[in-house]
Design a protein around this motif. Structure first.
Motif, PDB file in Angstrom:
ATOM      1  N   GLY A 304     -12.496 -13.214  -7.937  1.00 23.20           N
ATOM      2  CA  GLY A 304     -13.683 -13.834  -8.513  1.00 23.20           C
ATOM      3  C   GLY A 304     -14.325 -12.945  -9.563  1.00 23.20           C
ATOM      4  N   THR A 305     -15.572 -13.256  -9.893  1.00 16.56           N
ATOM      5  CA  THR A 305     -16.287 -12.511 -10.939  1.00 16.56           C
ATOM      6  C   THR A 305     -16.332 -11.017 -10.629  1.00 16.56           C
ATOM      7  OG1 THR A 305     -17.656 -14.443 -11.401  1.00 16.56           O
ATOM      8  CG2 THR A 305     -18.452 -12.322 -12.192  1.00 16.56           C
ATOM      9  N   MET A 306     -16.695 -10.666  -9.390  1.00 16.33           N
ATOM     10  CA  MET A 306     -16.791  -9.248  -9.031  1.00 16.33           C
ATOM     11  C   MET A 306     -15.417  -8.607  -8.951  1.00 16.33           C
ATOM     12  SD  MET A 306     -19.864  -8.252  -9.002  1.00 16.33           S
ATOM     13  CE  MET A 306     -19.524  -6.625  -8.350  1.00 16.33           C
ATOM     14  N   GLY A 307     -14.466  -9.283  -8.292  1.00 22.60           N
ATOM     15  CA  GLY A 307     -13.129  -8.705  -8.157  1.00 22.60           C
ATOM     16  C   GLY A 307     -12.482  -8.438  -9.496  1.00 22.60           C
ATOM     17  N   ALA A 330      -6.879 -19.758  -7.497  1.00 25.83           N
ATOM     18  CA  ALA A 330      -7.962 -18.783  -7.613  1.00 25.83           C
ATOM     19  C   ALA A 330      -7.461 -17.515  -8.301  1.00 25.83           C
ATOM     20  CB  ALA A 330      -8.532 -18.453  -6.241  1.00 25.83           C
ATOM     21  N   LEU A 331      -6.239 -17.124  -7.970  1.00 24.39           N
ATOM     22  CA  LEU A 331      -5.630 -15.943  -8.576  1.00 24.39           C
ATOM     23  C   LEU A 331      -5.408 -16.162 -10.077  1.00 24.39           C
ATOM     24  CD1 LEU A 331      -4.678 -13.183  -7.649  1.00 24.39           C
ATOM     25  CD2 LEU A 331      -2.440 -14.182  -7.126  1.00 24.39           C
ATOM     26  N   ASP A 332      -4.865 -17.312 -10.427  1.00 23.73           N
ATOM     27  CA  ASP A 332      -4.615 -17.615 -11.839  1.00 23.73           C
ATOM     28  C   ASP A 332      -5.919 -17.640 -12.630  1.00 23.73           C
ATOM     29  OD1 ASP A 332      -1.953 -17.850 -11.215  1.00 23.73           O
ATOM     30  OD2 ASP A 332      -1.957 -20.044 -11.126  1.00 23.73           O
ATOM     31  N   ARG A 333      -6.947 -18.235 -12.032  1.00 22.20           N
ATOM     32  CA  ARG A 333      -8.244 -18.322 -12.705  1.00 22.20           C
ATOM     33  C   ARG A 333      -8.825 -16.926 -12.935  1.00 22.20           C
ATOM     34  NH1 ARG A 333     -10.064 -21.991  -9.681  1.00 22.20           N
ATOM     35  NH2 ARG A 333     -11.118 -20.668  -8.142  1.00 22.20           N
ATOM     36  N   GLY A 334      -8.724 -16.040 -11.935  1.00 20.65           N
ATOM     37  CA  GLY A 334      -9.254 -14.684 -12.057  1.00 20.65           C
ATOM     38  C   GLY A 334      -8.524 -13.866 -13.111  1.00 20.65           C
ATOM     39  N   ILE A 335      -7.186 -13.957 -13.133  1.00 20.73           N
ATOM     40  CA  ILE A 335      -6.395 -13.229 -14.126  1.00 20.73           C
ATOM     41  C   ILE A 335      -6.724 -13.737 -15.533  1.00 20.73           C
ATOM     42  CG2 ILE A 335      -4.063 -12.702 -14.937  1.00 20.73           C
ATOM     43  CD1 ILE A 335      -4.701 -11.344 -12.290  1.00 20.73           C
ATOM     44  N   ALA A 336      -6.905 -15.058 -15.647  1.00 24.26           N
ATOM     45  CA  ALA A 336      -7.230 -15.641 -16.954  1.00 24.26           C
ATOM     46  C   ALA A 336      -8.560 -15.120 -17.477  1.00 24.26           C
ATOM     47  CB  ALA A 336      -7.252 -17.166 -16.841  1.00 24.26           C
ATOM     48  N   ILE A 337      -9.534 -14.934 -16.588  1.00 27.97           N
ATOM     49  CA  ILE A 337     -10.845 -14.424 -17.017  1.00 27.97           C
ATOM     50  C   ILE A 337     -10.730 -12.981 -17.494  1.00 27.97           C
ATOM     51  CG2 ILE A 337     -13.160 -13.796 -16.193  1.00 27.97           C
ATOM     52  CD1 ILE A 337     -13.026 -16.316 -14.409  1.00 27.97           C
ATOM     53  N   ILE A 379     -10.362  -2.273  -2.413  1.00 27.49           N
ATOM     54  CA  ILE A 379     -11.772  -2.663  -2.485  1.00 27.49           C
ATOM     55  C   ILE A 379     -11.884  -4.154  -2.188  1.00 27.49           C
ATOM     56  CG2 ILE A 379     -13.842  -2.777  -3.932  1.00 27.49           C
ATOM     57  CD1 ILE A 379     -12.581  -0.557  -5.661  1.00 27.49           C
ATOM     58  N   GLU A 380     -12.640  -4.469  -1.177  1.00 28.21           N
ATOM     59  CA  GLU A 380     -12.870  -5.863  -0.789  1.00 28.21           C
ATOM     60  C   GLU A 380     -14.031  -6.426  -1.595  1.00 28.21           C
ATOM     61  OE1 GLU A 380     -15.931  -7.973   0.450  1.00 28.21           O
ATOM     62  OE2 GLU A 380     -15.966  -6.072   1.529  1.00 28.21           O
ATOM     63  N   ALA A 381     -13.817  -7.568  -2.234  1.00 28.76           N
ATOM     64  CA  ALA A 381     -14.863  -8.226  -3.032  1.00 28.76           C
ATOM     65  C   ALA A 381     -14.853  -9.719  -2.715  1.00 28.76           C
ATOM     66  CB  ALA A 381     -14.632  -7.982  -4.519  1.00 28.76           C
ATOM     67  N   VAL A 382     -15.052 -10.048  -1.435  1.00 34.04           N
ATOM     68  CA  VAL A 382     -15.033 -11.448  -0.995  1.00 34.04           C
ATOM     69  C   VAL A 382     -16.460 -11.906  -0.698  1.00 34.04           C
ATOM     70  CG1 VAL A 382     -12.707 -11.183  -0.078  1.00 34.04           C
ATOM     71  CG2 VAL A 382     -14.650 -10.866   1.458  1.00 34.04           C
ATOM     72  N   PHE A 383     -16.586 -13.123  -0.190  1.00 35.83           N
ATOM     73  CA  PHE A 383     -17.889 -13.734   0.052  1.00 35.83           C
ATOM     74  C   PHE A 383     -18.770 -12.849   0.933  1.00 35.83           C
ATOM     75  CE2 PHE A 383     -20.650 -16.829   2.342  1.00 35.83           C
ATOM     76  CZ  PHE A 383     -21.332 -17.314   1.231  1.00 35.83           C
ATOM     77  N   GLU A 384     -20.066 -12.795   0.607  1.00 40.23           N
ATOM     78  CA  GLU A 384     -21.021 -11.903   1.272  1.00 40.23           C
ATOM     79  C   GLU A 384     -21.451 -12.479   2.626  1.00 40.23           C
ATOM     80  OE1 GLU A 384     -23.609  -8.296   0.853  1.00 40.23           O
ATOM     81  OE2 GLU A 384     -21.590  -8.946   0.351  1.00 40.23           O
ATOM     82  N   GLU A 385     -20.525 -12.411   3.572  1.00 41.81           N
ATOM     83  CA  GLU A 385     -20.807 -12.862   4.933  1.00 41.81           C
ATOM     84  C   GLU A 385     -20.052 -11.939   5.878  1.00 41.81           C
ATOM     85  OE1 GLU A 385     -21.029 -14.431   8.584  1.00 41.81           O
ATOM     86  OE2 GLU A 385     -19.073 -14.737   7.625  1.00 41.81           O
ATOM     87  N   ILE A 386     -20.751 -11.403   6.870  1.00 39.26           N
ATOM     88  CA  ILE A 386     -20.191 -10.334   7.694  1.00 39.26           C
ATOM     89  C   ILE A 386     -18.896 -10.741   8.387  1.00 39.26           C
ATOM     90  CG2 ILE A 386     -21.602 -10.870   9.727  1.00 39.26           C
ATOM     91  CD1 ILE A 386     -20.685  -7.331   8.474  1.00 39.26           C
ATOM     92  N   GLY A 387     -18.815 -11.980   8.887  1.00 39.57           N
ATOM     93  CA  GLY A 387     -17.600 -12.428   9.567  1.00 39.57           C
ATOM     94  C   GLY A 387     -16.406 -12.460   8.643  1.00 39.57           C
ATOM     95  N   VAL A 388     -16.620 -12.911   7.419  1.00 39.99           N
ATOM     96  CA  VAL A 388     -15.539 -12.962   6.432  1.00 39.99           C
ATOM     97  C   VAL A 388     -15.032 -11.553   6.132  1.00 39.99           C
ATOM     98  CG1 VAL A 388     -14.947 -13.599   4.057  1.00 39.99           C
ATOM     99  CG2 VAL A 388     -16.438 -15.083   5.410  1.00 39.99           C
ATOM    100  N   SER A 435     -23.074  -6.366 -11.116  1.00 38.92           N
ATOM    101  CA  SER A 435     -22.521  -7.386 -12.006  1.00 38.92           C
ATOM    102  C   SER A 435     -23.191  -7.357 -13.390  1.00 38.92           C
ATOM    103  CB  SER A 435     -22.713  -8.765 -11.363  1.00 38.92           C
ATOM    104  OG  SER A 435     -22.094  -9.767 -12.138  1.00 38.92           O
ATOM    105  N   PRO A 436     -22.383  -7.491 -14.476  1.00 39.87           N
ATOM    106  CA  PRO A 436     -20.925  -7.553 -14.493  1.00 39.87           C
ATOM    107  C   PRO A 436     -20.315  -6.170 -14.245  1.00 39.87           C
ATOM    108  CG  PRO A 436     -21.793  -7.723 -16.727  1.00 39.87           C
ATOM    109  CD  PRO A 436     -22.986  -7.704 -15.822  1.00 39.87           C
ATOM    110  N   ALA A 437     -19.375  -6.125 -13.309  1.00 36.69           N
ATOM    111  CA  ALA A 437     -18.875  -4.840 -12.798  1.00 36.69           C
ATOM    112  C   ALA A 437     -18.153  -4.012 -13.846  1.00 36.69           C
ATOM    113  CB  ALA A 437     -17.948  -5.086 -11.601  1.00 36.69           C
ATOM    114  N   ASN A 438     -17.606  -4.658 -14.865  1.00 34.93           N
ATOM    115  CA  ASN A 438     -16.912  -3.910 -15.915  1.00 34.93           C
ATOM    116  C   ASN A 438     -17.868  -3.381 -16.979  1.00 34.93           C
ATOM    117  OD1 ASN A 438     -17.070  -6.820 -16.378  1.00 34.93           O
ATOM    118  ND2 ASN A 438     -16.170  -6.389 -18.365  1.00 34.93           N
ATOM    119  N   VAL A 439     -19.164  -3.719 -16.838  1.00 37.85           N
ATOM    120  CA  VAL A 439     -20.167  -3.291 -17.823  1.00 37.85           C
ATOM    121  C   VAL A 439     -21.206  -2.363 -17.204  1.00 37.85           C
ATOM    122  CG1 VAL A 439     -21.994  -4.079 -19.384  1.00 37.85           C
ATOM    123  CG2 VAL A 439     -19.867  -5.397 -19.184  1.00 37.85           C
TER     124      VAL A 439
END
Length: 697
Positions: A304-307, A330-337, A379-388, A435-439
C-alpha cells in the motif's frame, strides 16, 4: 595535540588535527598559533603549508563554544586569521575534502590556496541563523566575485572546488591539484617562498558592474524567500558592505551583524535543532561501539501507500527490497505506484533514467512468505489493527532466518504485544515511518521491553543510510508524536465547539508557522483514521473528553481529500481547501445542541492552546521515560509534524516563552468550563522546572 608541526626541507607544515572535522575550537586555535609563531621564528623555514588531518581541511568553528567565553578567548578565530595574514613568510593552504565556515575563512586569510578536486566548500553559517563572522562576507566576494559569493553565503550550500575554480577571474584557488595534494602544496610553497609582496585577499577589490541594481534585486529575492529568518538579509547587507566600505569597516559591519544574529530567537532555535539532530542518534545505554547486524536485503509486508514509500527509501540507498502482498492485484497496484513516483522524478529532472532503472532492478515481489526468509530486515506495513499485525508476526517468526530484525510500522499499537507474538522478542522493534514515507525525514524507532541493543544500534545506523532522522521512543499508545498530536487535536476540537471555524484555527496555526493547520492535516491524513482511534479510546478511556464534531463529520462520510470532502470541500483533481457550508451548518447545529453560545477567540489563544497541549503531554513523556530528552521531542515535531524550524520545536519554543509563563497560561485554560481542566494540570516535570526557574534544555 590539536595542531601538529613538522618541517619538510625549508617548508613548515602545520596540520589541524581535531577529529572529526578539525573544528577550530579554543585548544586548536592555541596550538595552531603556537605552531605559526614557531614557523615565523625558525630561520630555516621560508614558507608554511597549512592543512587538515583525516577527512577534512576544517569544518569551521566549534559551535559548541558559541555564546561561551571560549568562543571569544584569545586567540579567537579573527586573531588567528589575522596572524596568518600578517605572517612575513608565505602561507599556503592545502585544502581537501571539507573546507567550510571558519575553515574557509582561515584559508582566505592565507596568502595562497591549493585545493584537491572534489572538495566541498561552503560558508554554512546562515543555516544556524548566523552570518560568517571571521571575514567570510568580506574576503569571499573579493576572491570569488560578488554574485557567486553572495549565492554561497545566503544559501549556505556546499559547492565543489572544481566548479569554483571555473569562475571567471576568481582568486579563490591558485591551483587545483591533479595528484598528491601535499606534494603539490609543498612544491607550490617552494616556488613562492621568495615572492614579495605577499598577496592578501583583503587588498583585492570587490567589484560589480551595477552593484546598486544587483543588491536591490537580491534584497527582493532573498527577503521573499526568508521572511521568518533574519540571517539571509543580514548576510546580503554584509556582502554589500564589501563593495562600498574599506575592508576594516566592512569587517565591523560583519561583526555587528554576527553579534546581533547570535542573540535572535531564530538563531538559538536553529542551533538547538542542529544539536538536537545529533543528540537524537545517541541512546544512553547503547554504546557507540555496539556491534551492528548486516542489512543486505530488506522485505516489506504490504504494497500500500506506506509499504511502497518505505520500500523506496531502501531502493534509493541501493538495498534490494522484496515486497510481499496477499493478492496479486494489490501487489501490481503497489509496484505501479512506485514506478509512477520514480517516473515523475525522471520527468522533473530529479532522477536520471539509469538510476531509475537501477532502483527498479533492486525491487522484487512475492505472494509467498517463504520467499522472504533470507531477508536481514522485514518491515510490516499492514492495516493498523493489533490482531492483523500479530498474525503477520507469527508468520514472520516461522519463516525468517535467525538474527533477522522484525520491524513494525505501527503508529500507535503496543510493540511489546506484537513482539510477544513471536519467539524472538529481542529481534522486534518499531520503525514508524511518516507519510509519505519516501519523503518525510522522521523515523520513530520504538524500543520494546526486550529489543536487543544491537538491533537498536543497527536500525539507528540504517536510518542514516536511508537519510532519515531517527528518534527513539519507548512503548506507549501513540509513541512520542501521535500521543502528543492527540492532545493537540483534542484542543482543536474544543476550539470548534467554542466558536472557531476550521479555517480560523488553521490560519492561526499556519500564521504561527505550522506547515499545515490541524484540520487541513486531518483532511490530508484521512479523518477516518482519527475516528478509529477515538472509538478505541471511548472503550479504553471513557473519562477522556473529546469534541464530538469530528465524529459527526465522519458520520457524514467526509473523510478528507480522498473523499473530496472533509473539514473543507475539494474540487475534483485539486487539493485547494475550500470553506464548507455543510461543515459550518454542522458545527452550528452541534453547538446549539450543546447549548453553547459561540465566542470570539483570538489567534493567540488558539496557538497557545494547541502548542502548550503538545508541551504538557511531552513533559509527561519525559517524566515516564518514553522520550529520552526534550530535544528528541523537538526533532519529532520539526521533521514529522511541520512545526516551524525557526521556533526550534515545541519544547524549545516553551523555553523561549519561559516555562513560568507557559504554566500561567495553562492555569487560565483550566478555568474554561468547555475545556479539560484535568489535562491542563501541569505535568510534574513542567511544574518543577517552572518553579525552579529552569528550562527543558
Amino acid at each position: 595535540m590539536t595542531a601538529t608541526y613538522e618541517v619538510r626541507g625549508k617548508i613548515a607544515v602545520i596540520t589541524l588535527s581535531n577529529p572529526p572535522v578539525n573544528g577550530l575550537g579554543y585548544e586548536t586555535r592555541k596550538a595552531f598559533c603556537a605552531a605559526l609563531e614557531r614557523a615565523e621564528s625558525d630561520t630555516a623555514v621560508n614558507a608554511i603549508v597549512v592543512t587538515g588531518a583525516g577527512k577534512a581541511f576544517s569544518g569551521g568553528a566549534d559551535i559548541k563554544e558559541f555564546g561561551s567565553p571560549k568562543a571569544l578567548a584569545e586567540p579567537n578565530l579573527l586573531s588567528m586569521i589575522g596572524m596568518v595574514e600578517a605572517c612575513s613568510k608565505p602561507v599556503v593552504a592545502a585544502i581537501h575534502s571539507v573546507c567550510m565556515g571558519g575553515g574557509l575563512e582561515l584559508s582566505l586569510g592565507c596568502h595562497y590556496r591549493v585545493v584537491a578536486p572534489g572538495t566541498k566548500v561552503a560558508l554554512p553559517e546562515v543555516k544556524l541563523g548566523l552570518l560568517p563572522g571571521a571575514g567570510g562576507t568580506q574576503r569571499l566576494p573579493r576572491a570569488l566575485g560578488i554574485e557567486p559569493a553572495l549565492n554561497m553565503i545566503v544559501s549556505g550550500e556546499p559547492v565543489n572546488s572544481e566548479l569554483l575554480a571555473q569562475v571567471p577571474g576568481q582568486k579563490l584557488f591558485d591551483r587545483v591539484t591533479s595528484g598528491d595534494l601535499m606534494e603539490e602544496a609543498l612544491a607550490f610553497a617552494a616556488d613562492v617562498a621568495d615572492k614579495r609582496p605577499l598577496p592578501r585577499v583583503r587588498d583585492l577589490k570587490a567589484r560589480h558592474a551595477n552593484p546598486e541594481a544587483f543588491f536591490q534585486f537580491s534584497r527582493n529575492m532573498v527577503g521573499a524567500m526568508s521572511k521568518n529568518f533574519p540571517a539571509p538579509l543580514r548576510c546580503l547587507e554584509a556582502v554589500a558592505a564589501s563593495t562600498t566600505q574599506k575592508f576594516e569597516d566592512g569587517m565591523r559591519t560583519e561583526r555587528e551583524g554576527f553579534t546581533a544574529l547570535m542573540f535572535t530567537p531564530e538563531s538559538k532555535a536553529l542551533r538547538h535543532a542542529f544539536f538536537a539532530e545529533r543528540a537524537a542518534s545517541k541512546i544512553a545505554d547503547v554504546p557507540d561501539d555496539t556491534p551492528v547486524r548486516s542489512i543486505a536485503k530488506v522485505a516489506v509486508i504490504g504494497a500500500g501507500t506506506m509499504g511502497g514509500g518505505i520500500s523506496m527509501n531502501f531502493l534509493n540507498a541501493g538495498i534490494p527490497v522484496t515486497i510481499l502482498e496477499t493478492k496479486q492485484e494489490a501487489l501490481d497496484r503497489g509496484i505501479a505506484i512506485i514506478k509512477k513516483n520514480y517516473e515523475a522524478q525522471v520527468k522533473k529532472g530529479k532522477l536520471k533514467e539509469d538510476k531509475y532503472q537501477q532502483r527498479m532492478a533492486l525491487l522484487s515481489s512475492t505472494l509467498n512468505y517463504a520467499d522472504i526468509g533470507d531477508a536481514d530486515l522485514v518491515i510490516e506495513a499492514v492495516f493498523e489493527e493489533i490482531g492483523v499485525k500479530e498474525a503477520v508476526f507469527k508468520q514472520l517468526d516461522a519463516v525468517m532466518k535467525p538474527g533477522a530484525i522484525l520491524a513494525s510500522n505501527t503508529s500507535t499499537l503496543d510493540v511489546n504485544k506484537i513482539a510477544n507474538s513471536t519467539k524472538r522478542p529481542q529481534d522486534v522493534v518499531g520503525l514508524h515511518f511518516f507519510s509519505p514515507a519516501n519523503v518525510m525525514k522522521l523515523l520513530e524507532v520504538v524500543r520494546g521491553a526486550a529489543t536487543a541493543k544491537d538491533v537498536l544500534a543497527t536500525v539507528m545506523q540504517l536510518a542514516k543510510k536511508i537519510r532519515k532522522t531517527a528518534v527513539v521512543s519507548g512503548v506507549c499508545d501513540g509513541f512520542i508524536g501521535n500521543r502528543m498530536i492527540e492532545q493537540y487535536s483534542r484542543q482543536a476540537g474544543f476550539l470548534l465547539d467554542e466558536g472557531c471555524s476550521p479555517q480560523q484555527v488553521d490560519k492561526a496555526a499556519e500564521k504561527f508557522g505550522f506547515a499545515m493547520g490541524p484540520f487541513r492535516m486531518g483532511d490530508l491524513a484521512g479523518n477516518d483514521i482519527g475516528w478509529a482511534i477515538r472509538k478505541r479510546r471511548y472503550q479504553e478511556k471513557p473519562d477522556l473528553n473529546y469534541s464530538k464534531s469530528a465524529d459527526l463529520l465522519c458520520e457524514l462520510g467526509r473523510y478528507g481529500q480522498k473523499t473530496g470532502a472533509g473539514w473543507y470541500d475539494y474540487a475534483v483533481g485539486k487539493r485547494d481547501a475550500l470553506p464548507s457550508p455543510v461543515v459550518a451548518e454542522m458545527l452550528e447545529k452541534h453547538r446549539a445542541a450543546l447549548g453553547i453560545t459561540p465566542r470570539q477567540i483570538s489567534d493567540d489563544e488558539i496557538v497557545h492552546r494547541l502548542v502548550y497541549a503538545l508541551v504538557n503531554e511531552a513533559a509527561h513523556l519525559l517524566e515516564e521515560g518514553i522520550a529520552q530528552r526534550a530535544s528528541d521531542v523537538d526533532m519529532v515535531y520539526l521533521t514529522g509534524y511541520g512545526f516551524p524550524l525557526w521556533r526550534g520545536g515545541p519544547m524549545c519554543y516553551a523555553d523561549t516563552v519561559g516555562l513560568f509563563n507557559v504554566v500561567q497560561a495553562m492555569k487560565r485554560f483550566a478555568k474554561n468550563p468547555l475545556d479539560d481542566a484535568k489535562f491542563w494540570e501541569p505535568a510534574p516535570l513542567l511544574a518543577r522546572l517552572a518553579a525552579e526557574g529552569k528550562s527543558f534544555s
